[in-house]
Design an enzyme around this catalytic site. Structure first.
Site, PDB file in Angstrom:
ATOM      1  N   HIS A 192      31.520  40.606  40.538  1.00  0.00           N
ATOM      2  CA  HIS A 192      32.166  40.634  39.230  1.00  0.00           C
ATOM      3  C   HIS A 192      32.793  41.997  38.921  1.00  0.00           C
ATOM      4  O   HIS A 192      33.786  42.085  38.203  1.00  0.00           O
ATOM      5  CB  HIS A 192      31.120  40.286  38.169  1.00  0.00           C
ATOM      6  CG  HIS A 192      31.659  40.173  36.777  1.00  0.00           C
ATOM      7  ND1 HIS A 192      32.337  39.058  36.340  1.00  0.00           N
ATOM      8  CD2 HIS A 192      31.634  41.044  35.733  1.00  0.00           C
ATOM      9  CE1 HIS A 192      32.696  39.245  35.075  1.00  0.00           C
ATOM     10  NE2 HIS A 192      32.282  40.437  34.683  1.00  0.00           N
ATOM     11  N   SER A 195      41.045  39.164  29.631  1.00  0.00           N
ATOM     12  CA  SER A 195      39.758  39.564  29.081  1.00  0.00           C
ATOM     13  C   SER A 195      38.653  39.486  30.124  1.00  0.00           C
ATOM     14  O   SER A 195      37.624  40.128  29.990  1.00  0.00           O
ATOM     15  CB  SER A 195      39.413  38.682  27.880  1.00  0.00           C
ATOM     16  OG  SER A 195      39.469  37.322  28.266  1.00  0.00           O
ATOM     17  N   CYS A 251      30.374  34.610  32.987  1.00  0.00           N
ATOM     18  CA  CYS A 251      31.706  34.647  33.613  1.00  0.00           C
ATOM     19  C   CYS A 251      31.983  33.328  34.316  1.00  0.00           C
ATOM     20  O   CYS A 251      31.214  32.906  35.177  1.00  0.00           O
ATOM     21  CB  CYS A 251      31.772  35.806  34.606  1.00  0.00           C
ATOM     22  SG  CYS A 251      33.250  35.775  35.638  1.00  0.00           S
ATOM     23  N   GLN A 272      46.431  34.460  40.414  1.00  0.00           N
ATOM     24  CA  GLN A 272      46.822  33.079  40.145  1.00  0.00           C
ATOM     25  C   GLN A 272      48.002  32.685  41.025  1.00  0.00           C
ATOM     26  O   GLN A 272      48.770  33.534  41.467  1.00  0.00           O
ATOM     27  CB  GLN A 272      47.222  32.915  38.678  1.00  0.00           C
ATOM     28  CG  GLN A 272      46.090  33.203  37.714  1.00  0.00           C
ATOM     29  CD  GLN A 272      46.488  32.855  36.298  1.00  0.00           C
ATOM     30  OE1 GLN A 272      46.745  31.694  35.974  1.00  0.00           O
ATOM     31  NE2 GLN A 272      46.579  33.863  35.451  1.00  0.00           N
ATOM     32  N   HIS A 313      40.648  38.489  40.299  1.00  0.00           N
ATOM     33  CA  HIS A 313      41.265  37.221  40.689  1.00  0.00           C
ATOM     34  C   HIS A 313      42.766  37.277  40.478  1.00  0.00           C
ATOM     35  O   HIS A 313      43.273  38.098  39.725  1.00  0.00           O
ATOM     36  CB  HIS A 313      40.677  36.067  39.871  1.00  0.00           C
ATOM     37  CG  HIS A 313      41.059  36.087  38.418  1.00  0.00           C
ATOM     38  ND1 HIS A 313      40.494  36.972  37.512  1.00  0.00           N
ATOM     39  CD2 HIS A 313      41.957  35.354  37.706  1.00  0.00           C
ATOM     40  CE1 HIS A 313      41.015  36.763  36.305  1.00  0.00           C
ATOM     41  NE2 HIS A 313      41.908  35.797  36.400  1.00  0.00           N
ATOM     42  N   CYS A 331      32.283  33.784  38.305  1.00  0.00           N
ATOM     43  CA  CYS A 331      31.189  34.228  39.171  1.00  0.00           C
ATOM     44  C   CYS A 331      30.598  33.038  39.945  1.00  0.00           C
ATOM     45  O   CYS A 331      30.631  31.896  39.468  1.00  0.00           O
ATOM     46  CB  CYS A 331      30.092  34.909  38.343  1.00  0.00           C
ATOM     47  SG  CYS A 331      30.382  36.665  38.053  1.00  0.00           S
ATOM     48  N   HIS A 346      36.640  39.828  36.174  1.00  0.00           N
ATOM     49  CA  HIS A 346      36.332  39.348  37.532  1.00  0.00           C
ATOM     50  C   HIS A 346      37.633  39.335  38.351  1.00  0.00           C
ATOM     51  O   HIS A 346      38.621  38.743  37.928  1.00  0.00           O
ATOM     52  CB  HIS A 346      35.718  37.944  37.480  1.00  0.00           C
ATOM     53  CG  HIS A 346      35.048  37.565  38.761  1.00  0.00           C
ATOM     54  ND1 HIS A 346      33.690  37.373  38.867  1.00  0.00           N
ATOM     55  CD2 HIS A 346      35.541  37.396  40.011  1.00  0.00           C
ATOM     56  CE1 HIS A 346      33.376  37.079  40.119  1.00  0.00           C
ATOM     57  NE2 HIS A 346      34.495  37.099  40.836  1.00  0.00           N
ATOM     58  N   ASN A 393      47.303  39.385  36.896  1.00  0.00           N
ATOM     59  CA  ASN A 393      47.348  40.135  35.644  1.00  0.00           C
ATOM     60  C   ASN A 393      46.033  40.882  35.553  1.00  0.00           C
ATOM     61  O   ASN A 393      44.973  40.273  35.622  1.00  0.00           O
ATOM     62  CB  ASN A 393      47.465  39.189  34.439  1.00  0.00           C
ATOM     63  CG  ASN A 393      48.718  38.343  34.487  1.00  0.00           C
ATOM     64  OD1 ASN A 393      49.744  38.766  34.984  1.00  0.00           O
ATOM     65  ND2 ASN A 393      48.634  37.129  33.968  1.00  0.00           N
TER      66      ASN A 393
HETATM   67 ZN   LIG Z   1      32.465  37.176  37.280  1.00  0.00          ZN
END
Ligand SMILES: [Zn+2]
Ligand SMILES: [Zn+2]
Length: 345
Positions: free
Chosen positions: A93, A141, A30, A148, A146, A33, A144, A133
Protein backbone atom coordinates in the site's frame (compact mmCIF):
# COMPACT_ATOMS: atom_id res chain seq x y z
CA UNK A 1 4.84 30.34 -24.67
CA UNK A 2 7.69 30.45 -22.17
CA UNK A 3 7.63 33.31 -19.67
CA UNK A 4 10.22 32.21 -17.14
CA UNK A 5 10.98 35.81 -16.18
CA UNK A 6 7.65 35.83 -14.33
CA UNK A 7 8.35 32.78 -12.18
CA UNK A 8 9.45 34.81 -9.17
CA UNK A 9 6.43 37.08 -9.10
CA UNK A 10 4.81 37.14 -5.65
CA UNK A 11 1.99 34.72 -5.08
CA UNK A 12 -0.87 35.67 -2.78
CA UNK A 13 -3.41 33.10 -3.86
CA UNK A 14 -4.26 29.63 -2.72
CA UNK A 15 -1.71 26.95 -2.02
CA UNK A 16 -2.26 23.23 -1.63
CA UNK A 17 -1.08 20.95 1.13
CA UNK A 18 1.61 18.37 0.61
CA UNK A 19 0.45 14.86 -0.09
CA UNK A 20 0.40 12.53 2.87
CA UNK A 21 2.76 9.63 2.66
CA UNK A 22 1.18 6.34 3.70
CA UNK A 23 3.20 4.49 6.33
CA UNK A 24 1.44 1.16 6.42
CA UNK A 25 2.07 -1.62 3.92
CA UNK A 26 -1.54 -2.84 4.29
CA UNK A 27 -4.67 -0.76 4.85
CA UNK A 28 -7.85 -2.72 5.79
CA UNK A 29 -9.97 0.11 4.31
CA UNK A 30 -8.16 0.20 0.95
CA UNK A 31 -10.14 -1.35 -1.90
CA UNK A 32 -6.91 -2.09 -3.77
CA UNK A 33 -5.01 -3.97 -1.06
CA UNK A 34 -4.80 -7.78 -1.36
CA UNK A 35 -7.74 -9.71 0.10
CA UNK A 36 -9.97 -6.64 0.57
CA UNK A 37 -13.50 -6.25 -0.78
CA UNK A 38 -14.22 -3.67 -3.46
CA UNK A 39 -17.41 -1.60 -3.86
CA UNK A 40 -18.78 -4.16 -6.31
CA UNK A 41 -18.61 -6.79 -3.57
CA UNK A 42 -15.83 -8.61 -5.43
CA UNK A 43 -12.83 -9.47 -3.31
CA UNK A 44 -9.23 -8.94 -4.42
CA UNK A 45 -7.12 -12.09 -4.48
CA UNK A 46 -4.13 -12.31 -2.18
CA UNK A 47 -1.96 -11.05 -5.02
CA UNK A 48 1.85 -10.88 -4.73
CA UNK A 49 2.89 -8.94 -7.81
CA UNK A 50 1.06 -6.86 -10.42
CA UNK A 51 -2.74 -7.25 -10.28
CA UNK A 52 -5.15 -6.12 -13.02
CA UNK A 53 -8.94 -6.17 -12.86
CA UNK A 54 -11.94 -4.64 -14.65
CA UNK A 55 -12.88 -1.29 -13.14
CA UNK A 56 -15.98 -1.56 -10.94
CA UNK A 57 -17.11 1.91 -12.10
CA UNK A 58 -16.08 1.80 -15.76
CA UNK A 59 -15.94 4.94 -17.87
CA UNK A 60 -16.30 2.67 -20.90
CA UNK A 61 -17.37 -0.96 -20.82
CA UNK A 62 -18.96 -3.80 -22.76
CA UNK A 63 -22.21 -3.33 -20.81
CA UNK A 64 -22.53 0.36 -21.66
CA UNK A 65 -26.15 1.28 -22.44
CA UNK A 66 -27.23 2.52 -25.83
CA UNK A 67 -27.95 6.26 -25.82
CA UNK A 68 -31.66 6.63 -25.08
CA UNK A 69 -32.05 9.83 -27.07
CA UNK A 70 -30.29 10.91 -30.22
CA UNK A 71 -28.97 14.47 -30.15
CA UNK A 72 -30.02 17.28 -32.42
CA UNK A 73 -27.73 18.12 -35.37
CA UNK A 74 -24.81 18.86 -35.42
CA UNK A 75 -24.20 16.82 -32.29
CA UNK A 76 -23.18 13.19 -32.42
CA UNK A 77 -23.31 10.41 -29.86
CA UNK A 78 -21.51 7.10 -29.48
CA UNK A 79 -22.16 4.22 -27.12
CA UNK A 80 -19.34 4.06 -24.50
CA UNK A 81 -18.11 0.65 -25.61
CA UNK A 82 -14.68 -0.64 -24.58
CA UNK A 83 -12.88 -1.84 -21.46
CA UNK A 84 -11.76 0.00 -18.31
CA UNK A 85 -9.17 -1.68 -16.12
CA UNK A 86 -7.21 -0.93 -12.99
CA UNK A 87 -3.65 -2.21 -12.62
CA UNK A 88 -2.18 -2.37 -9.10
CA UNK A 89 1.60 -2.10 -9.22
CA UNK A 90 2.29 -3.89 -5.97
CA UNK A 91 0.52 -5.44 -2.99
CA UNK A 92 2.37 -2.85 -0.86
CA UNK A 93 0.00 0.00 0.00
CA UNK A 94 2.84 2.37 0.84
CA UNK A 95 5.10 1.94 -2.18
CA UNK A 96 4.84 4.38 -5.06
CA UNK A 97 6.16 3.52 -8.51
CA UNK A 98 9.26 5.57 -7.71
CA UNK A 99 10.01 3.28 -4.77
CA UNK A 100 9.58 -0.05 -6.53
CA UNK A 101 12.71 -2.07 -7.18
CA UNK A 102 13.78 -2.30 -10.80
CA UNK A 103 12.49 -5.83 -11.38
CA UNK A 104 9.01 -4.82 -10.19
CA UNK A 105 8.89 -1.89 -12.63
CA UNK A 106 9.91 -4.33 -15.38
CA UNK A 107 7.11 -6.69 -14.27
CA UNK A 108 4.61 -3.82 -14.44
CA UNK A 109 5.70 -2.85 -17.96
CA UNK A 110 5.46 -6.51 -19.03
CA UNK A 111 1.89 -6.62 -17.70
CA UNK A 112 1.10 -3.43 -19.65
CA UNK A 113 2.47 -5.12 -22.78
CA UNK A 114 0.10 -8.06 -22.18
CA UNK A 115 -2.80 -5.69 -21.54
CA UNK A 116 -2.10 -3.76 -24.73
CA UNK A 117 -1.95 -6.92 -26.84
CA UNK A 118 -5.18 -8.28 -25.39
CA UNK A 119 -7.19 -5.05 -25.47
CA UNK A 120 -6.00 -3.82 -28.87
CA UNK A 121 -7.14 -7.11 -30.41
CA UNK A 122 -10.76 -6.46 -29.43
CA UNK A 123 -12.79 -5.40 -32.47
CA UNK A 124 -14.50 -2.45 -30.75
CA UNK A 125 -11.26 -0.95 -29.40
CA UNK A 126 -9.68 1.88 -31.41
CA UNK A 127 -7.21 3.15 -28.83
CA UNK A 128 -5.64 2.04 -25.54
CA UNK A 129 -4.85 4.85 -23.09
CA UNK A 130 -2.80 3.87 -20.05
CA UNK A 131 -2.37 6.48 -17.34
CA UNK A 132 -1.63 7.03 -13.68
CA UNK A 133 -3.09 9.89 -11.67
CA UNK A 134 -0.95 10.33 -8.57
CA UNK A 135 -1.56 12.61 -5.62
CA UNK A 136 -4.40 14.51 -4.07
CA UNK A 137 -3.82 17.59 -6.24
CA UNK A 138 -4.83 15.52 -9.28
CA UNK A 139 -7.82 14.14 -7.43
CA UNK A 140 -6.53 10.79 -6.18
CA UNK A 141 -7.39 10.02 -2.59
CA UNK A 142 -6.17 6.40 -2.53
CA UNK A 143 -2.36 6.28 -2.40
CA UNK A 144 -2.19 2.56 -3.25
CA UNK A 145 0.06 2.51 -6.35
CA UNK A 146 -2.04 1.84 -9.44
CA UNK A 147 -2.77 2.99 -12.95
CA UNK A 148 -5.78 2.78 -15.22
CA UNK A 149 -6.43 1.59 -18.74
CA UNK A 150 -9.16 3.00 -20.98
CA UNK A 151 -9.50 0.86 -24.08
CA UNK A 152 -12.00 2.96 -26.02
CA UNK A 153 -13.98 2.87 -29.24
CA UNK A 154 -12.61 6.33 -30.09
CA UNK A 155 -9.15 7.87 -30.24
CA UNK A 156 -8.28 10.46 -27.60
CA UNK A 157 -7.72 13.94 -29.02
CA UNK A 158 -4.05 14.35 -28.07
CA UNK A 159 -3.18 10.99 -29.61
CA UNK A 160 -5.10 11.87 -32.74
CA UNK A 161 -3.14 15.13 -33.01
CA UNK A 162 0.20 13.36 -32.43
CA UNK A 163 -0.65 10.71 -35.04
CA UNK A 164 -1.59 13.40 -37.59
CA UNK A 165 1.57 15.42 -36.86
CA UNK A 166 3.80 12.32 -37.02
CA UNK A 167 2.38 11.23 -40.36
CA UNK A 168 2.57 14.74 -41.85
CA UNK A 169 6.18 15.23 -40.68
CA UNK A 170 7.24 11.86 -42.08
CA UNK A 171 5.60 12.65 -45.42
CA UNK A 172 7.24 16.08 -45.62
CA UNK A 173 10.73 15.21 -44.32
CA UNK A 174 11.09 11.45 -44.72
CA UNK A 175 12.16 11.36 -41.09
CA UNK A 176 10.34 10.38 -37.90
CA UNK A 177 9.38 13.49 -35.91
CA UNK A 178 10.18 11.94 -32.53
CA UNK A 179 13.60 10.80 -33.80
CA UNK A 180 14.36 14.40 -34.71
CA UNK A 181 13.15 15.50 -31.26
CA UNK A 182 15.49 12.98 -29.60
CA UNK A 183 18.37 14.12 -31.83
CA UNK A 184 17.71 17.77 -30.92
CA UNK A 185 17.56 16.97 -27.19
CA UNK A 186 20.77 14.89 -27.37
CA UNK A 187 22.54 17.64 -29.32
CA UNK A 188 21.55 20.36 -26.83
CA UNK A 189 21.83 18.14 -23.75
CA UNK A 190 20.58 20.69 -21.23
CA UNK A 191 17.11 19.15 -20.94
CA UNK A 192 18.13 15.49 -20.85
CA UNK A 193 17.44 13.93 -17.43
CA UNK A 194 18.50 10.34 -17.89
CA UNK A 195 19.80 8.12 -20.64
CA UNK A 196 20.48 4.42 -20.39
CA UNK A 197 21.07 2.19 -23.38
CA UNK A 198 17.97 2.24 -25.55
CA UNK A 199 15.88 4.70 -23.47
CA UNK A 200 16.04 8.32 -22.36
CA UNK A 201 14.13 10.95 -20.38
CA UNK A 202 14.03 14.68 -21.08
CA UNK A 203 12.13 17.85 -20.33
CA UNK A 204 11.12 18.76 -23.88
CA UNK A 205 11.97 22.11 -25.45
CA UNK A 206 8.22 22.64 -25.78
CA UNK A 207 7.31 21.71 -22.17
CA UNK A 208 3.96 23.16 -21.16
CA UNK A 209 4.25 22.42 -17.46
CA UNK A 210 7.22 22.92 -15.14
CA UNK A 211 8.98 19.53 -14.86
CA UNK A 212 7.02 18.09 -17.80
CA UNK A 213 9.04 15.03 -18.74
CA UNK A 214 9.03 12.58 -21.65
CA UNK A 215 10.37 9.05 -21.15
CA UNK A 216 10.83 7.02 -24.31
CA UNK A 217 12.66 4.24 -26.06
CA UNK A 218 15.13 5.55 -28.64
CA UNK A 219 13.74 3.26 -31.34
CA UNK A 220 10.39 4.02 -32.93
CA UNK A 221 7.61 1.63 -31.93
CA UNK A 222 3.86 2.27 -32.17
CA UNK A 223 3.16 0.96 -28.66
CA UNK A 224 4.74 -0.58 -25.58
CA UNK A 225 3.82 -4.03 -26.93
CA UNK A 226 6.59 -3.93 -29.57
CA UNK A 227 9.47 -3.29 -27.15
CA UNK A 228 12.01 -6.08 -26.79
CA UNK A 229 12.87 -7.38 -23.29
CA UNK A 230 16.13 -5.39 -23.41
CA UNK A 231 14.29 -2.20 -24.42
CA UNK A 232 11.73 -2.73 -21.68
CA UNK A 233 14.53 -3.16 -19.15
CA UNK A 234 16.16 0.13 -20.20
CA UNK A 235 12.81 1.92 -20.21
CA UNK A 236 12.09 0.67 -16.68
CA UNK A 237 15.51 1.92 -15.54
CA UNK A 238 15.05 5.39 -17.01
CA UNK A 239 11.44 5.67 -15.79
CA UNK A 240 12.48 4.60 -12.29
CA UNK A 241 15.37 7.08 -12.18
CA UNK A 242 13.12 9.89 -13.42
CA UNK A 243 10.46 9.25 -10.76
CA UNK A 244 13.05 8.96 -7.98
CA UNK A 245 14.50 12.33 -8.99
CA UNK A 246 11.01 13.85 -8.99
CA UNK A 247 10.26 12.55 -5.47
CA UNK A 248 13.68 13.71 -4.27
CA UNK A 249 13.24 17.22 -5.67
CA UNK A 250 11.01 18.33 -2.79
CA UNK A 251 11.38 15.20 -0.64
CA UNK A 252 7.70 14.47 -1.02
CA UNK A 253 5.64 12.19 -3.26
CA UNK A 254 5.68 14.07 -6.57
CA UNK A 255 2.10 14.39 -7.83
CA UNK A 256 1.60 13.81 -11.53
CA UNK A 257 -0.48 12.60 -14.41
CA UNK A 258 1.53 10.02 -16.35
CA UNK A 259 0.21 8.88 -19.73
CA UNK A 260 1.46 6.28 -22.19
CA UNK A 261 1.02 7.68 -25.69
CA UNK A 262 0.56 4.86 -28.18
CA UNK A 263 -0.61 4.75 -31.76
CA UNK A 264 -4.32 4.19 -32.35
CA UNK A 265 -5.36 0.60 -33.09
CA UNK A 266 -8.21 1.64 -35.37
CA UNK A 267 -6.99 -0.27 -38.40
CA UNK A 268 -5.58 2.83 -40.11
CA UNK A 269 -1.82 3.19 -40.68
CA UNK A 270 -0.10 5.62 -38.32
CA UNK A 271 3.34 6.04 -39.88
CA UNK A 272 6.00 7.65 -37.73
CA UNK A 273 4.13 7.30 -34.43
CA UNK A 274 6.70 6.85 -31.65
CA UNK A 275 5.51 5.38 -28.35
CA UNK A 276 6.46 7.57 -25.37
CA UNK A 277 5.46 8.28 -21.78
CA UNK A 278 4.55 11.83 -20.71
CA UNK A 279 4.65 12.94 -17.08
CA UNK A 280 2.93 16.18 -16.11
CA UNK A 281 2.76 17.67 -12.65
CA UNK A 282 0.35 20.48 -11.80
CA UNK A 283 2.78 21.83 -9.19
CA UNK A 284 5.16 24.69 -9.92
CA UNK A 285 6.62 24.53 -6.41
CA UNK A 286 5.65 22.59 -3.30
CA UNK A 287 2.15 23.68 -2.43
CA UNK A 288 1.80 25.92 -5.48
CA UNK A 289 -0.41 24.83 -8.35
CA UNK A 290 -0.06 25.72 -11.99
CA UNK A 291 -3.47 27.16 -12.79
CA UNK A 292 -5.00 26.76 -16.19
CA UNK A 293 -6.49 30.12 -17.01
CA UNK A 294 -6.88 32.60 -19.88
CA UNK A 295 -4.13 31.35 -22.23
CA UNK A 296 -4.74 27.67 -21.54
CA UNK A 297 -8.51 27.41 -21.10
CA UNK A 298 -9.42 30.57 -22.95
CA UNK A 299 -6.94 30.34 -25.79
CA UNK A 300 -5.91 26.70 -25.97
CA UNK A 301 -2.15 27.33 -25.66
CA UNK A 302 0.07 26.90 -22.63
CA UNK A 303 1.96 29.65 -20.87
CA UNK A 304 4.90 28.05 -19.05
CA UNK A 305 6.29 30.24 -16.28
CA UNK A 306 9.51 28.25 -16.14
CA UNK A 307 12.42 27.56 -18.46
CA UNK A 308 12.61 23.84 -19.33
CA UNK A 309 16.43 24.00 -19.06
CA UNK A 310 16.20 25.27 -15.45
CA UNK A 311 13.68 22.60 -14.44
CA UNK A 312 15.76 19.84 -16.04
CA UNK A 313 18.84 21.09 -14.17
CA UNK A 314 16.91 21.00 -10.88
CA UNK A 315 15.90 17.38 -11.48
CA UNK A 316 19.39 16.40 -12.61
CA UNK A 317 20.74 17.88 -9.37
CA UNK A 318 18.87 15.35 -7.23
CA UNK A 319 20.05 11.99 -5.97
CA UNK A 320 19.16 8.77 -7.77
CA UNK A 321 18.53 7.11 -4.38
CA UNK A 322 14.98 7.64 -3.15
CA UNK A 323 14.82 9.86 -0.07
CA UNK A 324 12.68 7.39 1.84
CA UNK A 325 15.40 4.80 1.44
CA UNK A 326 17.67 7.19 3.33
CA UNK A 327 16.39 7.87 6.87
CA UNK A 328 18.71 10.85 7.46
CA UNK A 329 16.81 13.96 6.41
CA UNK A 330 18.78 17.22 6.48
CA UNK A 331 17.10 19.77 8.71
CA UNK A 332 16.87 22.46 6.03
CA UNK A 333 14.98 20.06 3.75
CA UNK A 334 12.21 19.86 6.36
CA UNK A 335 11.98 23.59 6.93
CA UNK A 336 8.49 24.55 5.76
CA UNK A 337 9.60 28.13 5.24
CA UNK A 338 12.01 27.05 2.55
CA UNK A 339 10.03 24.38 0.77
CA UNK A 340 11.55 24.97 -2.66
CA UNK A 341 15.08 24.34 -1.49
CA UNK A 342 15.38 20.62 -1.75
CA UNK A 343 18.80 19.13 -1.10
CA UNK A 344 20.85 18.57 -4.19
CA UNK A 345 23.11 15.66 -3.42
ZN1 LIG B 1 -3.93 -0.45 -0.48
ZN1 LIG C 1 2.58 12.40 -26.40
Amino acid sequence: MISSHRDSRPWQGETVGDARTPRVDYDPNCYLCPGNARVSGKRNPDYRGVFAFDNDHPCVGPDAPHPDTLPTEPYQVLRADGVSRVVCYSPRHDRSLAELPHHEIVALLEELQRQFRELSARPEVRHVLMFENKGEVVGVSNPHPHCQIYATNFVFRTIELEAEASAAYLAANERVLFQDIIAAEDADGRRVLASSGSALAFVPYFARYAYETFVAPRATHPSIAELSPAELDDLAAVLGETLVRMDNLWRMPFPYVMAFHQAPVDGAPHPGFHFHIEIHTPLRKPGLLKYLAGPEIGGGNFLNDTAPEDKAAELRGTSTTHYRANPVIPREARDPDRPDRGPST
